[in-house]
Design a protein around this motif. Structure first.
Motif, short mmCIF file in Angstrom:
data_model
loop_
_atom_site.label_atom_id
_atom_site.label_comp_id
_atom_site.label_asym_id
_atom_site.label_seq_id
_atom_site.Cartn_x
_atom_site.Cartn_y
_atom_site.Cartn_z
N PRO A 92 -46.77 25.56 0.11
CA PRO A 92 -45.75 26.25 1.12
C PRO A 92 -44.97 25.27 2.09
CG PRO A 92 -48.10 27.07 1.38
CD PRO A 92 -48.00 25.99 0.11
N ALA A 93 -45.64 23.91 2.07
CA ALA A 93 -45.11 23.02 3.01
C ALA A 93 -43.66 22.75 2.28
CB ALA A 93 -45.89 21.90 3.24
N LEU A 94 -43.55 22.76 1.37
CA LEU A 94 -42.34 22.16 0.37
C LEU A 94 -41.27 23.23 0.78
CD1 LEU A 94 -40.91 20.14 -1.41
CD2 LEU A 94 -41.66 21.61 -3.37
N ARG A 95 -41.53 24.33 0.77
CA ARG A 95 -40.66 25.59 0.77
C ARG A 95 -40.19 25.44 2.55
NH1 ARG A 95 -39.29 29.17 -2.56
NH2 ARG A 95 -41.35 29.28 -3.45
N THR A 96 -41.08 25.33 3.47
CA THR A 96 -40.88 25.25 4.75
C THR A 96 -39.87 24.16 5.12
OG1 THR A 96 -42.76 26.23 5.42
CG2 THR A 96 -41.96 25.07 6.83
N TRP A 97 -40.12 22.89 4.28
CA TRP A 97 -39.28 21.88 4.41
C TRP A 97 -37.76 22.07 3.80
CZ3 TRP A 97 -37.75 17.86 0.66
CH2 TRP A 97 -37.07 16.78 1.23
N ALA A 98 -37.66 22.54 2.85
CA ALA A 98 -36.56 22.83 2.19
C ALA A 98 -35.82 23.83 3.25
CB ALA A 98 -36.64 23.20 0.90
N ASP A 99 -36.18 24.86 3.42
CA ASP A 99 -35.64 25.62 4.36
C ASP A 99 -35.26 25.04 5.72
OD1 ASP A 99 -34.77 28.66 4.93
OD2 ASP A 99 -36.28 28.29 6.67
N ALA A 100 -36.02 24.04 6.39
CA ALA A 100 -35.83 23.54 7.63
C ALA A 100 -34.52 22.55 7.39
CB ALA A 100 -36.85 22.73 8.21
N CYS A 101 -34.44 21.79 6.26
CA CYS A 101 -33.59 20.93 5.89
C CYS A 101 -32.23 21.64 5.83
CB CYS A 101 -33.83 20.19 4.71
SG CYS A 101 -35.32 18.71 4.68
N SER A 102 -32.29 22.74 5.13
CA SER A 102 -31.06 23.55 4.87
C SER A 102 -30.34 23.84 6.30
CB SER A 102 -31.40 24.85 4.29
OG SER A 102 -29.99 25.94 4.24
N VAL A 103 -31.14 24.41 7.32
CA VAL A 103 -30.58 24.67 8.85
C VAL A 103 -30.31 23.53 9.36
CG1 VAL A 103 -31.47 25.54 11.04
CG2 VAL A 103 -32.25 26.75 8.63
N ALA A 104 -31.19 22.40 9.18
CA ALA A 104 -30.67 21.24 9.99
C ALA A 104 -29.55 20.53 9.45
CB ALA A 104 -31.92 20.11 9.95
N SER A 105 -29.21 20.53 8.07
CA SER A 105 -27.97 20.01 7.60
C SER A 105 -26.71 20.92 7.96
CB SER A 105 -28.03 19.88 5.93
OG SER A 105 -27.02 19.30 5.54
N LEU A 106 -26.97 22.20 8.13
CA LEU A 106 -25.79 22.95 8.33
C LEU A 106 -25.63 22.70 9.80
CD1 LEU A 106 -26.70 26.05 6.51
CD2 LEU A 106 -24.87 24.91 6.09
N ARG A 107 -26.72 22.46 10.68
CA ARG A 107 -26.26 22.28 12.06
C ARG A 107 -25.50 20.94 12.27
NH1 ARG A 107 -24.94 23.55 16.88
NH2 ARG A 107 -26.09 22.36 18.51
N ILE A 108 -26.12 19.95 11.49
CA ILE A 108 -25.28 18.43 11.34
C ILE A 108 -23.82 18.68 11.19
CG2 ILE A 108 -25.12 16.30 10.51
CD1 ILE A 108 -28.34 16.35 10.25
N HIS A 109 -23.53 19.58 9.91
CA HIS A 109 -21.95 19.63 9.59
C HIS A 109 -21.47 20.26 10.77
CE1 HIS A 109 -23.87 18.11 5.91
NE2 HIS A 109 -22.46 17.89 5.62
N ARG A 110 -22.01 21.35 11.62
CA ARG A 110 -21.44 22.03 12.73
C ARG A 110 -21.07 21.01 13.61
NH1 ARG A 110 -20.08 26.84 14.42
NH2 ARG A 110 -21.13 28.13 12.90
N LEU A 111 -21.96 20.25 14.10
CA LEU A 111 -21.75 19.44 15.07
C LEU A 111 -20.79 18.57 14.72
CD1 LEU A 111 -25.73 18.66 15.95
CD2 LEU A 111 -24.24 19.46 17.49
N LEU A 112 -20.68 17.78 13.64
CA LEU A 112 -19.66 16.74 13.32
C LEU A 112 -18.14 17.44 12.76
CD1 LEU A 112 -22.00 14.46 11.26
CD2 LEU A 112 -21.27 14.31 13.45
N ASP A 113 -18.12 18.69 12.50
CA ASP A 113 -16.93 19.28 12.34
C ASP A 113 -16.20 19.44 13.35
OD1 ASP A 113 -14.89 21.00 11.24
OD2 ASP A 113 -16.02 21.76 10.13
N PRO A 114 -14.99 18.78 13.57
CA PRO A 114 -14.06 18.83 14.83
C PRO A 114 -13.57 20.28 15.07
CG PRO A 114 -12.96 17.55 13.03
CD PRO A 114 -14.30 18.18 12.46
#
Length: 185
Positions: A92-114
């Motif tokens: 389950p830790a792997l699924r939690t990590w994959a989901d958290a990475c998805s959210v974080a990466s989308l957040r990063i792209h939102r922060l960097l998108d002018p």
């Protein structure tokens, strides 16, 4: 199928590749070279994650940053993705990590998108399509979905095309980070 559904249905290889691909696309924020995550990608080719813990240790050592005070949110999110990677490539830790990475990466792209609203409350919807999303965020959502679909449909044979999708995204983010640094300098 939505990104959330794809993550919920993914096997261990798909989850590991999904989280790893998100981290791979965000490497420019960690000053990592393009080959930094190769040891982890390689562990997914045979028996998923057989040497994952050893590869993870190598990658963390290579990407260990100074954790400077005042780092912006995008860099902190990328560092957290790497720090949160589970030692075992299963469970389950792997699924939690994959989901958290998805959210974080989308957040990063939102922060960097002018073109994006970077407000904290501006979450990226992962259940629907890309309509109405800023371009950088929409492309990241498509990449995440594409990686999971490749692994679901092809198993280990989907790793190379998934890595290619990730490499394309890393190049895009590297250009965005470079433009952003020039704008600040």
């Amino acid at each position: 199928m939505s990104l959330v559904e794809l993550i919920a249905r993914a096997d261990a290889r798909g989850l590991a590749a999904s989280g790893l691909a998100c981290l791979d696309r965000c490497l420019p924020l960690l000053d990592g070279d393009d080959e930094a995550l190769r040891p982890l990608w390689a562990t997914l080719a045979d028996e998923p994650g057989r040497d994952w813990a050893q590869g993870l240790t190598q990658v963390r050592d290579k990407l260990a940053g100074p954790y400077a005070t005042g780092e912006d949110e995008a860099v902190l999110l990328a560092r957290r993705m790497l720090a949160a990677a589970p030692a075992a490539c299963s469970g389950p830790a792997l699924r939690t990590w994959a989901d958290a990475c998805s959210v974080a990466s989308l957040r990063i792209h939102r922060l960097l998108d002018p073109a994006a609203d970077a407000a904290p409350e501006a979450a990226v919807p992962r259940e629907g399509g890309t309509a109405g999303l800023p371009p950088l965020v929409a492309a990241e959502l498509r990449r995440q979905t594409g990686v999971l679909e490749l692994l679901a449909g092809r198993g280990a044979a989907g790793l190379r095309p998934a890595l290619e999708v990730s490499t394309e995204g890393r190049r895009v983010l590297r250009a965005v980070v470079s433009r952003r640094a020039r704008g600040r300098g």
